[in-house]
Design a protein around this motif. Structure first.
Motif, short mmCIF file in Angstrom:
data_model
loop_
_atom_site.label_atom_id
_atom_site.label_comp_id
_atom_site.label_asym_id
_atom_site.label_seq_id
_atom_site.Cartn_x
_atom_site.Cartn_y
_atom_site.Cartn_z
N ALA A 215 0.83 -1.21 0.00
CA ALA A 215 0.00 0.00 0.00
C ALA A 215 0.86 1.25 0.00
CB ALA A 215 -0.93 0.01 1.21
N HIS A 216 0.62 2.11 -1.01
CA HIS A 216 1.23 3.44 -1.05
C HIS A 216 0.51 4.32 -0.05
CE1 HIS A 216 2.52 7.27 -3.10
NE2 HIS A 216 1.39 7.67 -2.51
N CYS A 217 1.26 4.94 0.87
CA CYS A 217 0.65 5.80 1.89
C CYS A 217 1.51 7.03 2.12
CB CYS A 217 0.50 5.05 3.21
SG CYS A 217 -0.46 3.53 3.11
N GLN A 218 0.91 8.22 1.95
CA GLN A 218 1.63 9.47 2.16
C GLN A 218 0.88 10.42 3.08
OE1 GLN A 218 3.26 10.04 -2.24
NE2 GLN A 218 3.93 11.71 -0.92
N SER A 219 -0.08 9.93 3.82
CA SER A 219 -0.80 10.77 4.77
C SER A 219 -1.05 9.98 6.04
CB SER A 219 -2.14 11.23 4.19
OG SER A 219 -3.03 10.14 4.06
N ALA A 220 -1.21 10.67 7.15
CA ALA A 220 -1.43 9.99 8.42
C ALA A 220 -2.67 9.11 8.35
CB ALA A 220 -1.57 11.02 9.54
N ALA A 221 -3.76 9.64 7.80
CA ALA A 221 -5.00 8.86 7.71
C ALA A 221 -4.83 7.68 6.76
CB ALA A 221 -6.15 9.76 7.26
N GLY A 222 -4.09 7.89 5.66
CA GLY A 222 -3.88 6.81 4.71
C GLY A 222 -3.08 5.67 5.30
N VAL A 223 -2.02 6.00 6.05
CA VAL A 223 -1.22 4.96 6.68
C VAL A 223 -2.06 4.20 7.71
CG1 VAL A 223 0.83 4.45 8.04
CG2 VAL A 223 0.90 6.30 6.38
N LEU A 224 -2.79 4.92 8.54
CA LEU A 224 -3.57 4.28 9.59
C LEU A 224 -4.62 3.34 9.00
CD1 LEU A 224 -4.20 3.94 12.56
CD2 LEU A 224 -5.69 5.95 12.42
N HIS B 118 6.39 3.93 1.86
CA HIS B 118 6.59 5.34 2.21
C HIS B 118 6.21 5.59 3.67
CE1 HIS B 118 6.91 5.43 -2.08
NE2 HIS B 118 5.60 5.37 -2.27
N GLY B 119 4.94 5.60 4.01
CA GLY B 119 4.54 5.79 5.40
C GLY B 119 4.74 7.21 5.89
N MET B 120 4.61 8.17 4.99
CA MET B 120 4.77 9.57 5.39
C MET B 120 3.73 9.93 6.45
SD MET B 120 4.86 12.77 2.76
CE MET B 120 5.78 14.25 3.11
N ALA B 121 4.16 10.65 7.49
CA ALA B 121 3.28 11.10 8.57
C ALA B 121 2.66 9.94 9.35
CB ALA B 121 2.18 12.01 8.03
N MET B 122 3.32 8.79 9.37
CA MET B 122 2.77 7.61 10.03
C MET B 122 2.41 7.90 11.49
SD MET B 122 4.58 3.91 10.77
CE MET B 122 4.86 3.52 9.04
N ARG C 8 1.08 23.92 2.87
CA ARG C 8 1.24 22.60 2.26
C ARG C 8 2.69 22.13 2.40
NH1 ARG C 8 -1.28 19.20 -1.30
NH2 ARG C 8 0.06 18.07 -2.75
N GLY C 9 3.64 23.05 2.18
CA GLY C 9 5.04 22.70 2.30
C GLY C 9 5.41 22.29 3.71
N ARG C 10 4.91 23.02 4.70
CA ARG C 10 5.19 22.67 6.09
C ARG C 10 4.59 21.31 6.44
NH1 ARG C 10 4.39 28.30 6.63
NH2 ARG C 10 2.17 28.01 7.09
N LEU C 11 3.40 21.03 5.91
CA LEU C 11 2.77 19.74 6.16
C LEU C 11 3.63 18.62 5.57
CD1 LEU C 11 0.29 18.22 7.25
CD2 LEU C 11 -0.79 18.55 5.03
N TRP C 12 4.16 18.84 4.38
CA TRP C 12 5.01 17.83 3.73
C TRP C 12 6.26 17.57 4.58
CZ3 TRP C 12 9.81 16.68 2.01
CH2 TRP C 12 9.94 15.62 1.10
N HIS C 13 6.93 18.62 4.99
CA HIS C 13 8.17 18.45 5.75
C HIS C 13 7.91 17.82 7.11
CE1 HIS C 13 11.18 20.22 3.12
NE2 HIS C 13 10.29 21.14 2.77
N THR C 14 6.78 18.14 7.73
CA THR C 14 6.43 17.50 9.00
C THR C 14 6.21 16.01 8.79
OG1 THR C 14 5.43 19.52 9.87
CG2 THR C 14 4.78 17.44 10.90
N GLY C 15 5.49 15.66 7.73
CA GLY C 15 5.27 14.25 7.41
C GLY C 15 6.56 13.52 7.10
N HIS C 16 7.47 14.18 6.42
CA HIS C 16 8.77 13.59 6.09
C HIS C 16 9.58 13.33 7.35
CE1 HIS C 16 12.97 14.16 4.10
NE2 HIS C 16 12.62 12.89 4.08
#
Length: 339
Positions: A172-181, A193-197, A232-240
């Motif tokens: 599973a491709h996951c790049q958001s907290a809700a998507g990973v969960l 990936h698991g961004m923002a896990m 959006r950029g800050r959200l990306w970097h926080t997830g990273h």
């Protein structure tokens, strides 16, 4: 010999390993050094040119797979491929062993912004078809735009249950907290990936055997180009930053972490090992993530009697000098010397 560190002689007979001296004469491939059971990249997508990432080109695929091989990467998993592996290449004597998950599958309610997605209303049926046709694996988009709603848990659960019922596995491709969960709760076999896990995913993954493939190399390449002065950029970097932190936390909890480059240049899984170490994974585990641990996850053998004769030889111990993975002294694939 890694990972156990034993010092002994090893021979190849055909495409198999043996520790019993054969009766016939043998050529010495390497005297001394450190042997691994071939490198593995569990997340790579060869087959397209950078200027056209929507068209599968068999010649480009063969070229990019050869770059993997020449770097000592002797097993490749494709979690999403725009075309079929050319039949003559799959079992060619100089081709890495390949595991495909077929097409990227996206639920019809998800963003359609990526042209390579195969969007389907019946995601369950499509996933079963792909897993049956492609080495037992299928690849789902658990989300796409990390600011948008992910695929609902109920949909992912139905897909995972159906694929598992037929003996298959789900990436599973996951790049958001809700998507990973949602993906982890649904019981997928690998989180890509698991961004923002979310933190709660770690124990869930450990308990059910879900592996983590963070593909840190690809995100490290993207990070300098992501703005920090927009929401959006800050959200990306926080997830990273979160995904990097979860690597060590996942390992400490008992989650298997594997190495996938997900980026050009092809044959660059050594860089992923280095990123995993920088994220806090012990060096031996990071090397294993791109070798013996990954092979075991894919059902392949290491350096054991009768095992597949896929071997890379290094001058120094990659557990102590991981950068040596970039420079194999010798490569043996399917019992044949590549270099």
């Amino acid at each position: 010999m890694l990972p156990d560190g034993s010092v002994r002689d090893l021979w190849t007979l055909g495409d198999r390993i043996t520790f019993d001296r054969p009766s016939q004469s043998a050529d010495t491939v390497a005297a001394g050094g450190f042997l691994l059971p071939g490198l593995v990249d569990v997340h790579t997508h060869p087959g397209t040119r950078s200027e056209d990432e929507t068209t599968f080109d068999p010649e480009v695929f063969a070229e990019q797979v050869a770059r993997h091989r020449d770097a000592g990467t002797l097993v490749l998993r494709f979690p999403g491929l725009l075309g079929e592996i050319p039949a003559p290449l799959r079992e060619a004597p100089d081709a890495p062993r390949m595991v495909s998950a077929g097409r990227w599958l996206a639920w019809a309610g998800l963003s359609r912004s990526a042209p390579f997605h195969t969007v389907t209303d019946d995601l369950v049926a499509a996933a079963v078809v792909e897993a049956n046709a492609h080495d037992g694996w299928c690849k789902l988009m658990g989300d796409w735009d990390f600011e948008a709603a992910p695929v609902p848990y109920e949909v992912l659960r139905a897909v995972t249950d159906a694929v598992h019922a037929r003996g298959g596995r789900v990436a599973a491709h996951c790049q958001s907290a809700a998507g990973v969960l949602n993906a982890v709760r649904a019981g997928v076999d690998s989180v890509e990936h698991g961004m923002a896990m979310p933190e709660e995913c770690v124990d869930l993954m450990a308990g059910q055997g879900t592996v983590y493939v963070p593909t840190l190399t690809a995100f490290a390449r993207s990070a300098p180009h992501r703005p920090r002065d927009t929401a959006r950029g800050r959200l990306w970097h926080t997830g990273h930053a979160t995904m990097i932190r979860r690597v060590r936390e996942a390992h400490d909890a008992g989650v298997v972490v594997l190495a996938g480059s997900d980026s050009a240049p092809f044959g660059n899984v050594a860089a992923e090992v280095e990123h995993l170490i920088a994220a806090g994974l012990p060096a031996e585990c990071a090397v294993g993530a791109a070798s013996w641990t990954a092979r075991a996850f894919l059902g392949l053998t290491g350096l054991t009697e009768g095992a597949l004769a896929d071997i890379t030889v290094y001058d120094t111990d990659p557990r102590r000098e991981p950068e040596v993975l970039r420079c194999p002294r010798r490569i043996v694939l399917r019992g044949q010397v590549v270099c």
